[in-house]
Design an enzyme around this catalytic site. Structure first.
Site, PDB file in Angstrom:
ATOM      1  N   LYS A  80       0.847  -1.200   0.000  1.00 38.80           N
ATOM      2  CA  LYS A  80       0.000   0.000   0.000  1.00 38.80           C
ATOM      3  C   LYS A  80       0.877   1.243   0.000  1.00 38.80           C
ATOM      4  O   LYS A  80       2.033   1.233   0.437  1.00 38.80           O
ATOM      5  CB  LYS A  80      -0.953   0.022   1.196  1.00 38.80           C
TER       6      LYS A  80
ATOM      7  N   ASP B  47      -2.248  -1.019   9.906  1.00 39.34           N
ATOM      8  CA  ASP B  47      -2.408  -1.180   8.463  1.00 39.34           C
ATOM      9  C   ASP B  47      -3.035  -2.512   8.062  1.00 39.34           C
ATOM     10  O   ASP B  47      -3.463  -2.682   6.922  1.00 39.34           O
ATOM     11  CB  ASP B  47      -1.050  -1.065   7.748  1.00 39.34           C
TER      12      ASP B  47
END
Length: 303
Positions: free
Chosen positions: A12, A138
């Site tokens: 990401k 995350d």
């Protein structure tokens, strides 16, 4: 019942990271826009009847003990849902470490998703993400992926319209890895909240509007609105990263450090433009790894 499963675990980037405040639990109140990208690891799981959890990786720098988030993910599910045996985890690592790309988090997310299938647990996405939040901020996003607004300490997610196949160049100084803990602690120690350049300027709302418009022309707008509060501590401490970002900004829609670094990414016009940027970086720096990729609309996927 299938005893083996392979999963794709995307990295990401942060298109936006604003630190809004300090939390009593030691974390920070965040507003982030998270985006999955095509650069990914591959996680191979083999379930077995004994309770052992073993891990191997093609990158010798990856820890293969209980400090590895993927191992912690398996142990968490074992504890929560006992009686299903254990698992051998093999990680084919392509996401660089200490890079701000959630490499460890996405591996942990893949283990949660994979064992849910292998052990036939039938967990819903919210249930998986609730477990994921126990492992790291995350990890919940890495499960679902795509484009999302993340608030709280990063675990409260709202899906955003997909940014499909936005061309990207991902760059990382090979010898620089940055501690996320150091970056946030330094931000707090320097009392940078009081001098936030985006405070009360509605930058996050403008970024959300640009994403919602979902037109190629808005990639230019998105590039102009890229923002990361942690650059305010990392770039002064690591001028090489600031220099790399400046080079990328000269010929792209925008460039930004991802997360706590050390990765810098740039938004390109298309794939060929991204490849030209890749060549520019490669010819300028001997110690920078470069990847050409694009945005991804999905998180963890079985392959």
């Amino acid at each position: 019942m299938t005893s083996s499963l392979s999963l794709r675990a995307p990295a990401k980037i942060n298109l936006y990271l604003e630190i809004r405040g300090n939390r009593p639990d030691g974390y920070h109140e965040l507003v982030m826009v998270l985006q999955s990208i095509g650069l990914c690891d591959f996680v191979h799981l083999h379930a077995h009847t004994n309770d052992s959890v073993q891990i191997s990786c093609n990158n010798p720098q990856v820890p293969t003990d209980g400090t590895n988030l993927a191992v912690r993910a398996a142990l968490l599910l074992q504890q929560k849902y006992p009686g299903h045996g254990g698992v051998d985890i093999a990680i084919d690592k392509h996401i660089p470490m200490g890079a701000g790309l959630a490499g460890g988090s996405t591996n942990a997310a893949a283990v949660l998703v994979g064992l849910d299938r292998l052990w036939d647990l039938g967990l819903t996405l919210p249930e998986l993400q609730e477990l994921a939040a126990q492992l790291g901020s995350d990890v919940p996003f890495c499960i679902s992926g795509g484009t999302a607004l993340a608030v709280g300490r990063g675990e409260v997610l709202s899906p955003l319209p997909d940014l499909d196949r936005m061309a990207l160049v991902i760059c990382k100084h090979r010898q620089i890895s940055i501690s996320t803990i150091w970056a946030y602690q330094t931000f707090r120690a320097e009392n940078l909240l009081s001098t936030s350049p985006v405070k009360d300027q509605h930058y996050s709302s403008q970024m959300l509007a640009a994403i919602a418009a979902n037109e190629d022309a808005n990639y230019v707008r998105i590039g102009r609105l890229l923002y990361n509060d942690l650059e305010r501590v990392v770039l002064p401490a690591y001028p090489q990263i600031a220099e790399l970002k400046a080079l990328l900004q000269q010929d792209s829609f925008g460039a930004l450090m991802s997360g706590s670094g050390s990765t810098v990414f740039a938004i390109a016009q298309d794939r060929s433009h991204a490849e030209r940027l890749e060549a520019l970086v490669a010819s300028t720096y001997e110690d920078v790894d470069v990847w050409v990729t694009d945005t991804s609309v999905s998180g963890i996927e079985a392959i």
